[in-house]
Design a protein around this motif. Structure first.
Motif, PDB file in Angstrom:
ATOM      1  N   ALA A 220       0.920  -0.901   0.206  1.00 11.39           N
ATOM      2  CA  ALA A 220       0.018  -0.364   0.252  1.00 11.39           C
ATOM      3  C   ALA A 220       0.625   1.326  -0.161  1.00 11.39           C
ATOM      4  O   ALA A 220       0.651   2.277  -0.694  1.00 11.39           O
ATOM      5  CB  ALA A 220      -1.065   0.337   1.134  1.00 11.39           C
ATOM      6  N   ILE A 221       1.819   1.404   0.942  1.00 10.32           N
ATOM      7  CA  ILE A 221       2.741   2.528   0.974  1.00 10.32           C
ATOM      8  C   ILE A 221       3.560   2.511  -0.875  1.00 10.32           C
ATOM      9  O   ILE A 221       3.715   3.436  -1.198  1.00 10.32           O
ATOM     10  CB  ILE A 221       4.098   1.931   1.310  1.00 10.32           C
ATOM     11  CG1 ILE A 221       3.074   2.062   3.110  1.00 10.32           C
ATOM     12  CG2 ILE A 221       4.786   3.035   1.909  1.00 10.32           C
ATOM     13  CD1 ILE A 221       4.176   1.771   4.206  1.00 10.32           C
ATOM     14  N   TYR A 222       3.926   1.811  -1.300  1.00 13.27           N
ATOM     15  CA  TYR A 222       4.618   1.651  -2.769  1.00 13.27           C
ATOM     16  C   TYR A 222       3.334   1.925  -3.904  1.00 13.27           C
ATOM     17  O   TYR A 222       3.741   3.221  -5.247  1.00 13.27           O
ATOM     18  CB  TYR A 222       4.690  -0.143  -3.347  1.00 13.27           C
ATOM     19  CG  TYR A 222       4.627   0.022  -4.383  1.00 13.27           C
ATOM     20  CD1 TYR A 222       5.920   0.251  -5.621  1.00 13.27           C
ATOM     21  CD2 TYR A 222       3.459  -0.303  -5.288  1.00 13.27           C
ATOM     22  CE1 TYR A 222       6.333   0.377  -6.754  1.00 13.27           C
ATOM     23  CE2 TYR A 222       4.133  -0.901  -6.993  1.00 13.27           C
ATOM     24  CZ  TYR A 222       5.010   0.000  -7.479  1.00 13.27           C
ATOM     25  OH  TYR A 222       5.667   0.161  -8.675  1.00 13.27           O
ATOM     26  N   LEU A 223       2.400   1.434  -3.692  1.00 10.77           N
ATOM     27  CA  LEU A 223       1.090   2.346  -4.379  1.00 10.77           C
ATOM     28  C   LEU A 223       0.995   3.574  -4.125  1.00 10.77           C
ATOM     29  O   LEU A 223       1.180   4.890  -5.106  1.00 10.77           O
ATOM     30  CB  LEU A 223      -0.611   1.338  -4.065  1.00 10.77           C
ATOM     31  CG  LEU A 223      -0.739   0.280  -4.736  1.00 10.77           C
ATOM     32  CD1 LEU A 223      -1.922  -0.274  -3.963  1.00 10.77           C
ATOM     33  CD2 LEU A 223       0.071   0.454  -6.024  1.00 10.77           C
ATOM     34  N   ASP A 224       1.134   4.264  -3.398  1.00 10.19           N
ATOM     35  CA  ASP A 224       1.088   6.177  -2.752  1.00 10.19           C
ATOM     36  C   ASP A 224       2.572   6.601  -2.797  1.00 10.19           C
ATOM     37  O   ASP A 224       2.224   7.486  -4.247  1.00 10.19           O
ATOM     38  CB  ASP A 224       0.914   5.437  -1.369  1.00 10.19           C
ATOM     39  CG  ASP A 224       1.138   7.698  -1.067  1.00 10.19           C
ATOM     40  OD1 ASP A 224       0.120   7.849  -1.715  1.00 10.19           O
ATOM     41  OD2 ASP A 224       1.321   7.836  -0.307  1.00 10.19           O
ATOM     42  N   ALA A 225       3.458   5.385  -3.614  1.00 11.11           N
ATOM     43  CA  ALA A 225       4.679   5.898  -3.963  1.00 11.11           C
ATOM     44  C   ALA A 225       4.731   6.288  -5.332  1.00 11.11           C
ATOM     45  O   ALA A 225       4.999   7.436  -6.036  1.00 11.11           O
ATOM     46  CB  ALA A 225       5.714   5.594  -3.670  1.00 11.11           C
ATOM     47  N   PHE A 226       3.770   5.026  -6.246  1.00 10.59           N
ATOM     48  CA  PHE A 226       3.697   4.905  -7.245  1.00 10.59           C
ATOM     49  C   PHE A 226       2.955   6.448  -7.532  1.00 10.59           C
ATOM     50  O   PHE A 226       3.476   6.979  -9.040  1.00 10.59           O
ATOM     51  CB  PHE A 226       2.854   3.977  -7.372  1.00 10.59           C
ATOM     52  CG  PHE A 226       2.915   3.053  -9.611  1.00 10.59           C
ATOM     53  CD1 PHE A 226       3.812   2.454  -9.990  1.00 10.59           C
ATOM     54  CD2 PHE A 226       1.696   3.586  -9.911  1.00 10.59           C
ATOM     55  CE1 PHE A 226       3.481   2.686 -11.448  1.00 10.59           C
ATOM     56  CE2 PHE A 226       0.846   3.566 -11.243  1.00 10.59           C
ATOM     57  CZ  PHE A 226       2.233   3.462 -11.561  1.00 10.59           C
ATOM     58  N   VAL A 227       1.624   6.436  -7.181  1.00 15.07           N
ATOM     59  CA  VAL A 227       1.045   7.399  -7.386  1.00 15.07           C
ATOM     60  C   VAL A 227       1.533   9.019  -7.582  1.00 15.07           C
ATOM     61  O   VAL A 227       1.286  10.159  -8.638  1.00 15.07           O
ATOM     62  CB  VAL A 227      -0.363   7.701  -7.051  1.00 15.07           C
ATOM     63  CG1 VAL A 227      -1.230   8.868  -6.948  1.00 15.07           C
ATOM     64  CG2 VAL A 227      -1.512   6.462  -7.055  1.00 15.07           C
ATOM     65  N   THR A 228       1.772   8.693  -6.406  1.00 15.00           N
ATOM     66  CA  THR A 228       3.068  10.334  -6.376  1.00 15.00           C
ATOM     67  C   THR A 228       4.196  10.189  -6.768  1.00 15.00           C
ATOM     68  O   THR A 228       4.110  11.757  -7.861  1.00 15.00           O
ATOM     69  CB  THR A 228       3.747   9.708  -5.036  1.00 15.00           C
ATOM     70  OG1 THR A 228       2.692   9.975  -3.745  1.00 15.00           O
ATOM     71  CG2 THR A 228       4.773  11.395  -4.378  1.00 15.00           C
ATOM     72  N   LEU A 229       4.546   9.590  -7.764  1.00 16.71           N
ATOM     73  CA  LEU A 229       5.625   9.460  -9.029  1.00 16.71           C
ATOM     74  C   LEU A 229       5.093   9.843 -10.018  1.00 16.71           C
ATOM     75  O   LEU A 229       5.053  10.985 -10.687  1.00 16.71           O
ATOM     76  CB  LEU A 229       6.762   7.858  -9.496  1.00 16.71           C
ATOM     77  CG  LEU A 229       7.276   8.795  -9.651  1.00 16.71           C
ATOM     78  CD1 LEU A 229       8.712  10.043  -9.601  1.00 16.71           C
ATOM     79  CD2 LEU A 229       7.942   7.219 -10.594  1.00 16.71           C
ATOM     80  N   VAL A 230       4.050   9.077 -10.504  1.00 14.65           N
ATOM     81  CA  VAL A 230       3.456   9.503 -11.859  1.00 14.65           C
ATOM     82  C   VAL A 230       2.641  11.160 -11.499  1.00 14.65           C
ATOM     83  O   VAL A 230       2.862  12.435 -12.683  1.00 14.65           O
ATOM     84  CB  VAL A 230       2.037   8.459 -11.714  1.00 14.65           C
ATOM     85  CG1 VAL A 230       0.966   9.571 -12.817  1.00 14.65           C
ATOM     86  CG2 VAL A 230       2.090   7.322 -12.005  1.00 14.65           C
ATOM     87  N   GLN A 231       1.933  11.787 -10.830  1.00 14.27           N
ATOM     88  CA  GLN A 231       2.032  12.948  -9.687  1.00 14.27           C
ATOM     89  C   GLN A 231       2.733  14.083 -10.597  1.00 14.27           C
ATOM     90  O   GLN A 231       2.571  15.258 -11.719  1.00 14.27           O
ATOM     91  CB  GLN A 231       0.661  13.385  -8.868  1.00 14.27           C
ATOM     92  CG  GLN A 231      -0.200  12.220  -8.811  1.00 14.27           C
ATOM     93  CD  GLN A 231      -1.196  12.807 -10.132  1.00 14.27           C
ATOM     94  OE1 GLN A 231      -1.380  14.077 -10.127  1.00 14.27           O
ATOM     95  NE2 GLN A 231      -2.334  11.886 -10.760  1.00 14.27           N
ATOM     96  N   ALA A 232       3.892  13.931  -9.928  1.00 15.57           N
ATOM     97  CA  ALA A 232       5.497  14.209 -10.219  1.00 15.57           C
ATOM     98  C   ALA A 232       5.426  14.671 -11.454  1.00 15.57           C
ATOM     99  O   ALA A 232       5.830  15.731 -12.028  1.00 15.57           O
ATOM    100  CB  ALA A 232       6.180  13.807  -8.756  1.00 15.57           C
TER     101      ALA A 232
END
Length: 159
Positions: free
Chosen positions: A102-114
């Motif tokens: 779940a933390i990875y998924l948050d990081a994944f979306v954060t990178l996409v948004q970045a």
């Protein structure tokens, strides 16, 4: 009155807070520390991130909705493993693994948004079809796989 800009800011801040509590949690687990308080804070922030993600106006089902549903499913297992099964036996591993993903998924979306919102990154990665997107997300996956495995192993030692 619904202010989309304020709502977005709140959602982003919650998501970043989840990431900024989740990473130290994983490193703590890796070091063999259980950190139940930090885990609870991270879990609540991740739940809030997914829940607030469904508050945005939309017309069709998007990948972000799939990520939100997946994250909520993982967090349901995390909650069950921790409070219903008391981290007994394999439930400790399930707890650590689902929270780490779940933390990875948050990081994944954060990178996409970045990639989408930060002009310098968007210039390097103009779309999800560009090589930079695959490279960035691939590196993120490798880092989280290594950290997640080490964290779950450390969490098992912390028992």
């Amino acid at each position: 009155m619904f202010d989309l800009q304020t709502y977005t800011l709140i959602h982003v801040l919650i998501s970043l807070a989840a990431l900024f509590t989740g990473l130290p949690l994983l490193f703590g687990w890796k070091a063999g520390k259980a950190l139940p308080g930090l885990a609870t804070v991270t879990l609540v922030l991740l739940l809030l991130t997914s829940a607030t993600g469904f508050g945005f106006p939309f017309i069709k089902f998007l990948p972000s909705h799939a990520f939100g549903i997946l994250s909520l499913g993982l967090l349901a297992v995390t909650i069950y493993a921790r409070w219903s099964r008391q981290l007994a036996g394999a439930w400790r591993t399930a707890y650590g693994a689902t929270l780490a993903v779940a933390i990875y998924l948050d990081a994944f979306v954060t990178l996409v948004q970045a990639f989408l919102k930060i002009p310098a990154l968007h210039a390097l990665v103009p779309s999800d079809q560009s090589p930079g997107f695959a490279l960035g997300q691939g590196l993120l996956l490798i880092v989280f796989l290594a950290l997640g495995i080490a964290a779950v192993r450390g969490l098992r030692r912390a028992a």
